[in-house]
Structures are given as structure tokens and as C-alpha cells.
Design a protein around this motif. Structure first.
Motif, PDB file in Angstrom:
ATOM      1  N   TYR A 165     -14.769   0.875  -1.121  1.00  0.00           N
ATOM      2  CA  TYR A 165     -13.685   1.405  -0.697  1.00  0.00           C
ATOM      3  C   TYR A 165     -12.515   0.767  -1.450  1.00  0.00           C
ATOM      4  CZ  TYR A 165     -10.027   2.919   2.475  1.00  0.00           C
ATOM      5  OH  TYR A 165      -8.569   3.394   3.095  1.00  0.00           O
ATOM      6  N   LYS A 166     -12.505  -0.653  -1.224  1.00  0.00           N
ATOM      7  CA  LYS A 166     -11.393  -1.348  -1.770  1.00  0.00           C
ATOM      8  C   LYS A 166     -11.187  -1.297  -3.138  1.00  0.00           C
ATOM      9  CE  LYS A 166     -11.703  -4.781   2.076  1.00  0.00           C
ATOM     10  NZ  LYS A 166     -12.018  -6.166   2.417  1.00  0.00           N
ATOM     11  N   SER A 167     -12.364  -1.215  -3.694  1.00  0.00           N
ATOM     12  CA  SER A 167     -12.115  -0.970  -5.339  1.00  0.00           C
ATOM     13  C   SER A 167     -11.591   0.326  -5.725  1.00  0.00           C
ATOM     14  CB  SER A 167     -13.473  -1.227  -5.690  1.00  0.00           C
ATOM     15  OG  SER A 167     -13.951  -0.861  -7.160  1.00  0.00           O
ATOM     16  N   ASN A 168     -12.017   1.118  -4.988  1.00  0.00           N
ATOM     17  CA  ASN A 168     -11.649   2.701  -5.232  1.00  0.00           C
ATOM     18  C   ASN A 168      -9.975   2.908  -4.730  1.00  0.00           C
ATOM     19  OD1 ASN A 168     -14.048   3.582  -6.106  1.00  0.00           O
ATOM     20  ND2 ASN A 168     -14.480   4.558  -4.109  1.00  0.00           N
ATOM     21  N   VAL A 169      -9.483   2.029  -3.821  1.00  0.00           N
ATOM     22  CA  VAL A 169      -8.170   2.050  -3.604  1.00  0.00           C
ATOM     23  C   VAL A 169      -7.364   1.337  -4.589  1.00  0.00           C
ATOM     24  CG1 VAL A 169      -6.429   1.317  -1.990  1.00  0.00           C
ATOM     25  CG2 VAL A 169      -8.537   2.474  -1.144  1.00  0.00           C
ATOM     26  N   TYR A 170      -7.947   0.208  -4.984  1.00  0.00           N
ATOM     27  CA  TYR A 170      -7.240  -0.847  -6.153  1.00  0.00           C
ATOM     28  C   TYR A 170      -7.296   0.098  -7.234  1.00  0.00           C
ATOM     29  CZ  TYR A 170      -6.649  -4.164  -9.587  1.00  0.00           C
ATOM     30  OH  TYR A 170      -6.008  -4.917 -10.712  1.00  0.00           O
ATOM     31  N   ASP A 171      -8.295   0.722  -7.865  1.00  0.00           N
ATOM     32  CA  ASP A 171      -8.236   1.654  -8.820  1.00  0.00           C
ATOM     33  C   ASP A 171      -7.438   2.550  -9.055  1.00  0.00           C
ATOM     34  OD1 ASP A 171     -10.398  -0.061 -10.026  1.00  0.00           O
ATOM     35  OD2 ASP A 171     -11.983   1.344  -9.663  1.00  0.00           O
ATOM     36  N   PHE A 172      -7.278   3.313  -7.690  1.00  0.00           N
ATOM     37  CA  PHE A 172      -6.162   4.432  -7.436  1.00  0.00           C
ATOM     38  C   PHE A 172      -4.884   3.830  -7.826  1.00  0.00           C
ATOM     39  CE2 PHE A 172      -3.030   6.580  -4.536  1.00  0.00           C
ATOM     40  CZ  PHE A 172      -3.044   7.861  -5.188  1.00  0.00           C
ATOM     41  N   TRP A 173      -4.597   2.727  -7.223  1.00  0.00           N
ATOM     42  CA  TRP A 173      -2.952   2.289  -7.327  1.00  0.00           C
ATOM     43  C   TRP A 173      -2.879   1.771  -8.635  1.00  0.00           C
ATOM     44  CZ3 TRP A 173       0.104   4.406  -4.700  1.00  0.00           C
ATOM     45  CH2 TRP A 173      -0.028   4.579  -3.040  1.00  0.00           C
ATOM     46  N   LYS A 174      -3.859   1.063  -9.183  1.00  0.00           N
ATOM     47  CA  LYS A 174      -3.899   0.549 -10.769  1.00  0.00           C
ATOM     48  C   LYS A 174      -3.711   1.847 -11.762  1.00  0.00           C
ATOM     49  CE  LYS A 174      -4.540  -2.794 -13.692  1.00  0.00           C
ATOM     50  NZ  LYS A 174      -3.338  -3.604 -13.795  1.00  0.00           N
ATOM     51  N   GLY A 175      -4.355   2.984 -11.382  1.00  0.00           N
ATOM     52  CA  GLY A 175      -3.904   4.003 -12.135  1.00  0.00           C
ATOM     53  C   GLY A 175      -2.310   4.529 -11.961  1.00  0.00           C
ATOM     54  N   LYS A 176      -1.964   4.672 -10.669  1.00  0.00           N
ATOM     55  CA  LYS A 176      -0.679   5.105 -10.413  1.00  0.00           C
ATOM     56  C   LYS A 176       0.419   4.309 -10.953  1.00  0.00           C
ATOM     57  CE  LYS A 176      -1.343   8.762  -7.944  1.00  0.00           C
ATOM     58  NZ  LYS A 176      -1.285   9.984  -8.480  1.00  0.00           N
ATOM     59  N   GLN A 177       0.082   2.955 -11.146  1.00  0.00           N
ATOM     60  CA  GLN A 177       0.923   1.906 -11.896  1.00  0.00           C
ATOM     61  C   GLN A 177       0.984   2.294 -13.385  1.00  0.00           C
ATOM     62  OE1 GLN A 177      -0.163  -2.100 -11.692  1.00  0.00           O
ATOM     63  NE2 GLN A 177       1.842  -2.673 -12.249  1.00  0.00           N
ATOM     64  N   GLY A 178       0.019   2.647 -13.945  1.00  0.00           N
ATOM     65  CA  GLY A 178      -0.012   3.042 -15.278  1.00  0.00           C
ATOM     66  C   GLY A 178       0.564   4.198 -15.561  1.00  0.00           C
ATOM     67  N   GLU A 179       0.388   5.104 -14.602  1.00  0.00           N
ATOM     68  CA  GLU A 179       0.992   6.491 -14.766  1.00  0.00           C
ATOM     69  C   GLU A 179       2.532   6.386 -14.567  1.00  0.00           C
ATOM     70  OE1 GLU A 179      -0.551   9.876 -12.348  1.00  0.00           O
ATOM     71  OE2 GLU A 179      -2.475   8.897 -12.363  1.00  0.00           O
ATOM     72  N   PHE A 180       2.952   5.517 -13.837  1.00  0.00           N
ATOM     73  CA  PHE A 180       4.362   5.355 -13.643  1.00  0.00           C
ATOM     74  C   PHE A 180       5.073   4.714 -14.703  1.00  0.00           C
ATOM     75  CE2 PHE A 180       7.870   2.679 -12.460  1.00  0.00           C
ATOM     76  CZ  PHE A 180       8.862   3.415 -11.772  1.00  0.00           C
ATOM     77  N   TYR A 181       4.414   3.903 -15.549  1.00  0.00           N
ATOM     78  CA  TYR A 181       4.858   3.030 -16.381  1.00  0.00           C
ATOM     79  C   TYR A 181       4.794   4.129 -17.698  1.00  0.00           C
ATOM     80  CZ  TYR A 181       6.133  -0.813 -13.655  1.00  0.00           C
ATOM     81  OH  TYR A 181       6.735  -1.763 -12.922  1.00  0.00           O
TER      82      TYR A 181
END
Length: 191
Positions: A165-181
Motif C-alpha cells: 500500500y505504501k509503495s503504491n501510494v508513493y508511486d502514485f505521488w511520484k507519478g503525479k510529481q512527474g506529470e506536474f513537472y
């Protein structure tokens, strides 16, 4: 990402930009969509529910097996006790029958034979008790081992689900950060 964090992020990238060049949350609306987090939460809750269900079912099976063994032990003791009583009664009848046939002269030999027969009956009874007790002891050991294994498996599964769960949430936010930039680069390229 909360609404406040989104605004802070946008405010950070707007530093040094003119009033007419400011980015807004509308420029990043699809990037800030957190619908996928709901699926991640649901997946984790399903895993935890399955683990709890498996633990309950396994615990019920272990308890049922132990209860069955206890019942067999009780019935075995009861049957052994009944058989001892029946055998002792049979020995008594045989001794009395032989004594009445043999008279006083053979009664000592018959009585000694009767005592040996009684000892044999009690030895058999004690052997049955030991065997029944050993079976119940093994059932208790199996219950204890099964309970420990069940608890260990549940804790391991729960820890792995939490890690996933923690890994999936981290990956989600990491992806969102990449999408944002990526979006920010694209928007700045449009200027």
C-alpha cells in the motif's frame, strides 16, 4: 495531494512570474486528479479483509479439530472405563464359578489367578489411558503450532499488504510529481 498542497506547489512555480503569466490549478486539473488513490485504498482494504477472513476460518478449523480430539478423548476414556468394569465383572464371575466347582481346596489357586487377571485388566486400562492422553497431547500441540503459524502468516501478510500500500501510494505521488513537472515544461514551452 491536498488542495492546500496543490496551491502551494503552484504558488512555488509562479514565483517570479508576472500577474498575467500565473499558472492556476485549472492548468493542472487532470494532473491533480486523485481518483486512483481510492482504488489503492480499496485494494488495501480488500487484502486486509481477506487476511482477516482467512485467519478466522483457519482459527475455527483449528479449534474444531481440537474440540473433536477432546471429544474423542472423553469418549475413549468412557469406553475404556466401561470395558474395565465389564472385564472385572467377568473375572469375578469366573473366579466365583471356579471356586464353587473346586471347593475349598482349589480356591487359593483360583483367587490368585483372578488377581492376576484383574492386574492385567488394569494394565490394559492404564495403557489405553496413556494412548488416549498421548493422542490428546498431540492434538494440543498441533493446535498450538497451527495457531502460531496462523498468527505469523497473518502478521506477515498484513505487513506485506501495508508495504504494498505504501509503495503504491508513493508511486502514485511520484507519478503525479512527474506529470506536474512535465505539464509545467509543456506550458512554459507554449509561452
Amino acid at each position: 495531494m491536498t488542495r492546500g498542497n496543490q496551491e502551494e506547489l503552484i504558488a512555488g512555480v509562479n514565483i517570479g512570474r508576472g500577474e498575467d503569466e500565473l499558472w492556476t490549478s485549472e492548468d493542472f486539473r487532470d494532473v491533480f486528479d486523485t481518483t486512483e488513490l481510492g482504488f489503492i485504498d480499496e485494494g488495501y482494504e480488500l487484502q486486509q479483509g481477506k487476511l482477516s477472513s482467512d485467519k478466522t476460518i483457519t482459527g475455527d478449523i483449528l479449534q474444531s479439530n481440537l474440540d473433536t480430539s477432546k471429544g474423542q478423548y472423553g469418549r475413549g476414556l468412557e469406553a475404556a472405563g466401561y470395558n474395565v468394569g465389564k472385564s472385572l465383572f467377568d473375572v469375578k464371575q469366573q473366579v466365583e464359578g471356579q471356586q464353587s466347582k473346586g471347593g475349598f481346596a482349589g480356591s487359593g489357586f483360583v483367587a490368585a489367578t483372578g488377581q492376576r487377571a484383574k492386574r492385567g485388566v488394569f494394565q490394559d486400562y492404564r495403557a489405553q489411558q496413556r494412548e488416549l492422553s498421548a493422542g490428546l497431547g498431540e492434538a494440543k500441540k498441533a493446535f498450538d503450532f497451527g495457531t502460531q503459524k496462523m498468527t505469523s502468516d497473518y502478521e506477515y501478510g498484513s505487513d506485506m499488504a501495508a508495504l504494498g500500500y505504501k509503495s503504491n501510494v508513493y508511486d502514485f505521488w511520484k507519478g503525479k510529481q512527474g506529470e506536474f513537472y512535465d505539464r509545467l515544461s509543456w506550458l512554459e514551452g507554449q509561452d
